[in-house]
Design an enzyme around this catalytic site. Sequence first.
Site: not given
Length: 384
Positions: A122, A242
Site C-alpha cells: 500500500t 492471507e
Amino acid sequence: MSDETWPEIREAVRKLCANFPGAYWRAHDRARTYPAEFVRALSEAGYLSILIPEEFGGAGLPLSAATAVLEEIHRSGGNGGACHAQMYTMGTLLKHGSAEQKARYLPRIASGELRLQAFGVTEPGAGTDTTRITTFARREGDRYIVSGQKIWISRAEHSDLMILLCRTTRREEAAKPGDGMSVLLVDMREAVKQGLTIRPIRTMLNHATTELFFDEVEVPAENLIGEEGKGFRYILDGMNAERILIASECIGDGRFFIDRAGAYASSREVFGRAIGSNQGVQFPIARAYVQLSAAALMVQKAAALFEAGQPCGSEANMAKMLASEASWFAADMCLQIHGGFGFAEEYDIERKFRETRLYQVAPISTNLILSHVATHVLGLPKSF
Ligand SMILES: Cc1cc2nc3c(=O)[nH]c(=O)nc-3n(C[C@H](O)[C@H](O)[C@H](O)COP(=O)(O)OP(=O)(O)OC[C@H]3O[C@@H](n4cnc5c(N)ncnc54)[C@H](O)[C@@H]3O)c2cc1C
C-alpha cells in the site's frame, strides 16, 4: 461450541495463550508496544513456521492447521496480528523464489532466526487500486535503486526482511496496468542504514504499523523474486492464504465475544435475575453464534479448496467478508451486553472491539469483495 479441526494443535495453543492473559495484552495496547514475548513463545513452539515445508525446516502442515492456531489465539483474547504474516508472507518466496533463494532464506525463517513479516504494497496514493503504486526500482548493474513511499506497512520495525512490491516499469509505459511491477526481497537491516526511514503510525489498535520512505535504497538484483514485471501476479497469488488466515482470526474474535457475552449474561443480575434470562439479551448472542458458525464453514471451505490446489479466490474473499462481519456483529453485541463495563479497559471487550473492526478494511475492504463477487462470480458489468 465444537472445535472440529486440529484438536491437538488447538489444545496446545490454548495452553500457550494462557500464559498471555488479558493483562498482558492490555499493557501492550496501552503503551502501543510490540508483544515480543508472545511472538517469541509462538515462534519457539514452531507455530509460525507451520506452513513451511519440512525440507526447509518447517512443519509442512496444511493451511487449515494455521487457521486453527490463529483462531485459538484470537479466541483466547490475544491477537495474531503481531506475527501472522511470518506464517504466510514466505509463500511468495516459496512459490516464486529460485531454489537458491529458498535454500538461503527459508530454513532461517523456519527457525525464527529471520523474521519475514513485512509486506510492502500500500502507498498513500494507492490502496485498493494497487496498480497505481509508484515506488520505483531502477536497475543499475547488479542492483536496484528504490525510491518512493509506502504506508500501513505493519511490523516493519520487527522484520529482518520485507516482501516489497514496486514498479520497474511505469504504469503509463506498461502494456497493461498490472504489468511492470516486481517483487523484491528487501533486507531491512541493510536498508535502514542506507536510505530507508521507518515511521510508526499510532492507530486505534496496537498493530505496529508504519510508513516507509525509500530514498535511493540499494537492493541487490539477486533479491528479485521471480521475473521482473510479473510481481503483481505473485502478490495476488499470496492473497488467498492471507484472506483465509485473517478470516480465521475473525472467527476466533467472534468466539471470544460470544464466550464472554454468554458468561456475563449468565452472571450479571439486574431486576433480581440474570440478564441472560431475557430473550432480548439471549437472541443477539444466539444470532452472533449462528452468523459465526456459517462464516466458519466458509472459512473451512476456502481452506479445503486452497489445500486441494483448487481455485479459491472467491471463497477466500467471501470467507473474509462473512467472518469479519460476523466478528463485528459479535463485538457490538458483546459490548452492549456488558453495559457500562464493556467500556472498561479491564474487561478486554473494548480492546477486542477496536481490534476486530480492522478486518472490514484490511487487507481488503468489504466493497472490493462485493465488487469481486458481482463481476467475477455473477458476471455483472465491471464498474472500474
Ligand atoms: C492497521 C492497518 C494495517 C495494514 N497493514 C498493511 C500491510 O502490512 N501492508 C500493506 O501493504 N497494506 C497494509 N494496510 C493497508 C490496507 O490493505 C488498505 O488500507 C486497504 O487495502 C484499503 O486501502 P485504502 O486504505 O487506501 O482505502 P481506499 O482505497 O482509499 O478506499 C477507501 C474506501 O473506499 C472504498 N472504495 C474504493 N474504491 C471503491 C469502488 N470502486 N467501489 C466501492 N468502494 C470503493 C473502499 O472499499 C474503502 O472503504 C494496512 C491498513 C491498516 C489500517
